[in-house]
Design a protein around this motif. Sequence first.
Motif, mmCIF file in Angstrom:
data_model
loop_
_atom_site.group_PDB
_atom_site.id
_atom_site.type_symbol
_atom_site.label_atom_id
_atom_site.label_comp_id
_atom_site.label_asym_id
_atom_site.label_seq_id
_atom_site.Cartn_x
_atom_site.Cartn_y
_atom_site.Cartn_z
ATOM 1 N N VAL A 164 37.745 32.757 42.243
ATOM 2 C CA VAL A 164 38.308 33.816 41.390
ATOM 3 C C VAL A 164 39.413 34.535 42.333
ATOM 4 O O VAL A 164 39.054 34.942 43.283
ATOM 5 N N GLN A 165 40.607 34.533 41.390
ATOM 6 C CA GLN A 165 41.769 35.412 42.076
ATOM 7 C C GLN A 165 42.526 36.130 41.092
ATOM 8 O O GLN A 165 42.773 35.877 39.965
ATOM 9 N N GLN A 166 42.616 37.095 41.341
ATOM 10 C CA GLN A 166 43.487 38.088 40.390
ATOM 11 C C GLN A 166 45.241 38.091 40.890
ATOM 12 O O GLN A 166 45.371 38.333 42.034
ATOM 13 N N TRP A 167 45.802 37.623 40.085
ATOM 14 C CA TRP A 167 47.199 37.218 40.263
ATOM 15 C C TRP A 167 48.060 38.346 39.517
ATOM 16 O O TRP A 167 47.986 38.823 38.441
ATOM 17 N N VAL A 168 48.868 39.202 40.380
ATOM 18 C CA VAL A 168 49.789 40.038 39.675
ATOM 19 C C VAL A 168 51.384 39.365 39.611
ATOM 20 O O VAL A 168 52.030 39.141 40.461
ATOM 21 N N HIS A 169 51.704 39.454 38.352
ATOM 22 C CA HIS A 169 53.065 38.755 38.119
ATOM 23 C C HIS A 169 54.108 40.038 38.126
ATOM 24 O O HIS A 169 54.029 41.137 38.004
ATOM 25 N N ASP A 170 55.335 39.474 38.827
ATOM 26 C CA ASP A 170 56.454 40.281 38.873
ATOM 27 C C ASP A 170 57.292 39.924 37.484
ATOM 28 O O ASP A 170 58.277 38.846 37.611
ATOM 29 N N LEU A 171 56.795 40.475 36.450
ATOM 30 C CA LEU A 171 57.537 40.004 35.000
ATOM 31 C C LEU A 171 59.073 40.216 35.143
ATOM 32 O O LEU A 171 59.634 39.658 34.416
ATOM 33 N N ALA A 172 59.624 41.282 35.720
ATOM 34 C CA ALA A 172 60.920 41.538 35.711
ATOM 35 C C ALA A 172 61.671 40.457 36.635
ATOM 36 O O ALA A 172 62.778 39.817 36.116
ATOM 37 N N PRO A 270 48.477 36.411 44.514
ATOM 38 C CA PRO A 270 47.072 36.928 44.399
ATOM 39 C C PRO A 270 46.996 38.047 45.343
ATOM 40 O O PRO A 270 47.303 38.052 46.217
ATOM 41 N N VAL A 271 46.243 38.895 44.575
ATOM 42 C CA VAL A 271 45.570 40.363 45.141
ATOM 43 C C VAL A 271 44.309 40.227 45.893
ATOM 44 O O VAL A 271 43.844 41.175 46.344
ATOM 45 N N THR A 272 43.461 39.539 45.110
ATOM 46 C CA THR A 272 42.031 39.277 45.407
ATOM 47 C C THR A 272 41.667 37.674 45.654
ATOM 48 O O THR A 272 42.706 36.709 45.145
ATOM 49 N N GLY A 273 40.689 37.291 46.150
ATOM 50 C CA GLY A 273 40.191 35.982 46.296
ATOM 51 C C GLY A 273 38.914 35.754 46.667
ATOM 52 O O GLY A 273 38.466 36.420 47.856
ATOM 53 N N ALA A 274 38.127 35.254 46.098
ATOM 54 C CA ALA A 274 36.552 35.165 46.397
ATOM 55 C C ALA A 274 35.685 33.985 45.798
ATOM 56 O O ALA A 274 36.346 33.523 44.710
ATOM 57 N N TYR A 275 34.836 33.681 46.297
ATOM 58 C CA TYR A 275 33.845 32.459 45.770
ATOM 59 C C TYR A 275 32.716 33.116 45.519
ATOM 60 O O TYR A 275 32.152 33.820 46.126
ATOM 61 N N PHE A 276 32.082 32.412 44.485
ATOM 62 C CA PHE A 276 30.556 32.704 43.900
ATOM 63 C C PHE A 276 29.941 31.504 43.840
ATOM 64 O O PHE A 276 30.483 30.372 43.263
ATOM 65 N N TRP A 277 28.403 31.534 43.791
ATOM 66 C CA TRP A 277 27.786 30.511 43.287
ATOM 67 C C TRP A 277 27.085 30.796 42.034
ATOM 68 O O TRP A 277 26.366 31.870 41.863
ATOM 69 N N CYS A 278 27.289 29.979 41.188
ATOM 70 C CA CYS A 278 26.664 30.391 39.757
ATOM 71 C C CYS A 278 25.337 29.489 39.553
ATOM 72 O O CYS A 278 25.597 28.479 39.313
ATOM 73 N N PRO A 279 24.339 30.384 39.590
ATOM 74 C CA PRO A 279 23.097 29.613 39.112
ATOM 75 C C PRO A 279 23.157 28.778 37.932
ATOM 76 O O PRO A 279 23.661 29.024 37.096
#
Length: 297
Positions: A164-172, A270-279
């Motif tokens: 999971v990563q939150q990406w921030v676009h520079d739309l301008a 990207p301003v975040t980045g993380a891994y998770f395990w989904c049971p």
Amino acid sequence: MSKFQPGVLAPVPLHGRYLTFRLKSRVGARKALRALSDLADGDNCVVGLGQSLLRALDCTIPGLHRFPVSTRKGAVVPATPAALWCWLRGAERGVLFHRSRAIQNALAPAFVLDSAIDAFRHGSGRDITGYEDGTENPKGRKAVTAAIASGMGAGLDGSSFVAVQQWVHDLARFDALSTKTQDNSMGRRRRDNFELANAPASAHVKRTAQESFTPEAFLMRRSMPWSDATRAGLVFVAFGRSLSAFEAQLKRMTGGEDGIVDALFRFTQPVTGAYFWCPPLKRGRLDLSALGYSLDG
Ligand code: HEM
């Protein structure tokens, strides 16, 4: 076939809300997860557990490890691990708001909410730049093979790993590019989603072409656009039977293979980045037997 959380493979909903939590107290964690399992059915809410939470519970899930970072200039990728991730999915934002309150309350004895991101479907499933997202996702049996673990044993089969990563676009900056440069950055024509055979090697779909990896690197992408008062972008979400397909792609995107950085980085980061395990699920509830305990009791 072991039961997976249905939201992993279901189409992207109209509305989404991503919650991340940090662990406040180990003591109440098991009870809180049991309470979460009463609320999250894997469809209205997909749940992922982070490595820090598993460690605190003295558990290891083989294949779950640290999120890779890149410090390359122009392709910086951060790691921002979290204990617990909930992806709320639905057709109505008010319902998601109230569901997140219920989840937050249920988890409160052991977890603190760190972030909440509201996300939405844009048109037929487009990134906020207008490009169709998800076209080359595997379908049918291939989707199950790509996204759902099997052959790993009871408690692990039916699970997924998620990046999971939150990406921030520079739309301008994006808007200032010519249509041709925009299309070449993505490797597809926005107008009709036509794949551009002659796109440059930096084009996003050239970087990530799933068949071009050895072994092939298929992922189930379930990303959604997000926006707040001043920023907008994409919450990139990719489910896999392991994390290797994502890692191979990210490495190539950041120039780790041939020095060529994905053209996406010209206008988004990207301003975040993380891994998770989904049971997996058992009788409609999260199956946490891989953690050495049952949620039934
Ligand atoms: C802001 C970030 C991103 C945006 C806006 C974006 C957008 C897109 C778009 C528009 C496509 C073409 C249509 C499609 O097949 O879905 C695509 C394809 C793809 N993207 Fe991304 N993407 C982003 C990040 C990533 C990341 C971080 C990865 C993996 C590390 C990734 C992996 C892929 C893959 C595997 C494909 C399909 C390639 C193929 O086999 O043709 N994307 N993306």
